[in-house]
Scaffold this motif. Structure first.
Motif, PDB file in Angstrom:
ATOM      1  N   GLU A  28      80.350  52.734  37.798  1.00 45.34           N
ATOM      2  CA  GLU A  28      80.322  54.039  38.806  1.00 45.34           C
ATOM      3  C   GLU A  28      78.826  53.861  39.390  1.00 45.34           C
ATOM      4  O   GLU A  28      78.728  54.663  40.523  1.00 45.34           O
ATOM      5  N   THR A  31      77.030  51.788  43.518  1.00 42.90           N
ATOM      6  CA  THR A  31      77.153  52.232  44.741  1.00 42.90           C
ATOM      7  C   THR A  31      76.807  51.166  45.944  1.00 42.90           C
ATOM      8  O   THR A  31      76.331  50.156  45.535  1.00 42.90           O
ATOM      9  N   ARG A  33      75.013  51.657  48.248  1.00 43.23           N
ATOM     10  CA  ARG A  33      73.595  51.912  48.262  1.00 43.23           C
ATOM     11  C   ARG A  33      72.864  51.070  47.286  1.00 43.23           C
ATOM     12  O   ARG A  33      71.960  50.317  47.899  1.00 43.23           O
ATOM     13  N   GLU A  34      73.030  51.312  46.258  1.00 41.06           N
ATOM     14  CA  GLU A  34      72.374  50.602  45.208  1.00 41.06           C
ATOM     15  C   GLU A  34      72.438  48.953  45.149  1.00 41.06           C
ATOM     16  O   GLU A  34      71.574  48.332  45.100  1.00 41.06           O
ATOM     17  N   ASN A  43      71.614  49.469  53.658  1.00 42.82           N
ATOM     18  CA  ASN A  43      72.829  49.931  53.441  1.00 42.82           C
ATOM     19  C   ASN A  43      73.703  49.479  54.186  1.00 42.82           C
ATOM     20  O   ASN A  43      74.988  49.160  53.950  1.00 42.82           O
ATOM     21  N   LYS A  53      83.556  49.624  48.729  1.00 38.90           N
ATOM     22  CA  LYS A  53      83.099  49.038  47.541  1.00 38.90           C
ATOM     23  C   LYS A  53      84.300  48.329  46.777  1.00 38.90           C
ATOM     24  O   LYS A  53      84.367  47.511  46.036  1.00 38.90           O
TER      25      LYS A  53
END
Length: 196
Positions: A28, A31, A33-34, A43, A53
């Motif tokens: 979870e 993401t 972005r991460e 991003n 994802k």
């Protein structure tokens, strides 16, 4: 002059970043972005490679399977029977941090495969390939007289495959830093039951 980008290399960099994020934050927390930040990209730079994802997770699962198969091919080259079976299993078992991280990719993929026929087919094809390899090694071991178990090879192969997959779950859920779950010893005990 514009920089030439190796797209396959970029995909693998993103998969490696995904593994690191999942290992730290769970699925979870992984993401887009991460993952982009971890890989050192903006991003939006992920979109041409993985629009979602979900596509990234599917690619990551396939990469884990392919990488494991490459290791298996290396360690089983020139081996047959029990020696090949042992080498195969050792490469699948999560016996180090790299393979534990691979398990952390595989487990969320399995969860998604429950309700996604496409992902379920990828998993099924992968397991059929491994089941066939185990059957081949068992047949070689029977021919050489190393295996004399009364249990038929298909049942033994299914049992062993389930043991390997269960080991991935146990390793992924083990307390952080606990890498030795006795998996190597359990494998040896299983093989001993076949060769007595």
């Amino acid at each position: 002059m514009p920089k030439i980008v190796d797209h396959d290399e970029r995909r693998l960099e993103l998969v490696d970043a995904t593994w690191r994020i999942i290992a730290r934050l769970g699925i979870e927390g992984a993401t887009m972005r991460e993952i982009a930040t971890e890989a050192g990209f903006a991003n939006g730079a992920l979109k041409p490679y993985f629009p979602t994802k979900d596509t990234l997770l599917t690619f990551a699962f396939s990469h884990v399977f392919n990488r494991t198969n490459e290791r298996i091919a290396e360690v089983t080259a020139g081996k047959a029977g029990i020696a090949a079976l042992r080498a195969f299993c050792v490469e699948v078992l999560p016996l180090d941090e790299e393979r534990i991280n691979e398990a952390r990719i595989v487990i969320p993929f399995w969860q998604k495969a429950i309700n996604d026929p496409g992902k379920a087919a990828i998993h099924r094809d992968s397991m059929e390939q491994w089941h066939a390899a185990i059957l081949e090694y068992l047949a070689q071991a029977r021919k050489s007289g190393d295996v004399s178990s009364a249990v038929d090879d298909s049942t033994v192969a299914g049992h062993l495959l389930n043991m390997l997959l269960g080991a991935q779950i146990a390793a992924a859920l083990a307390p952080h830093g606990q890498a030795d779950l006795g998996l190597a010893e359990q494998l040896e005990a299983f093989l001993a039951l076949l060769t007595r």
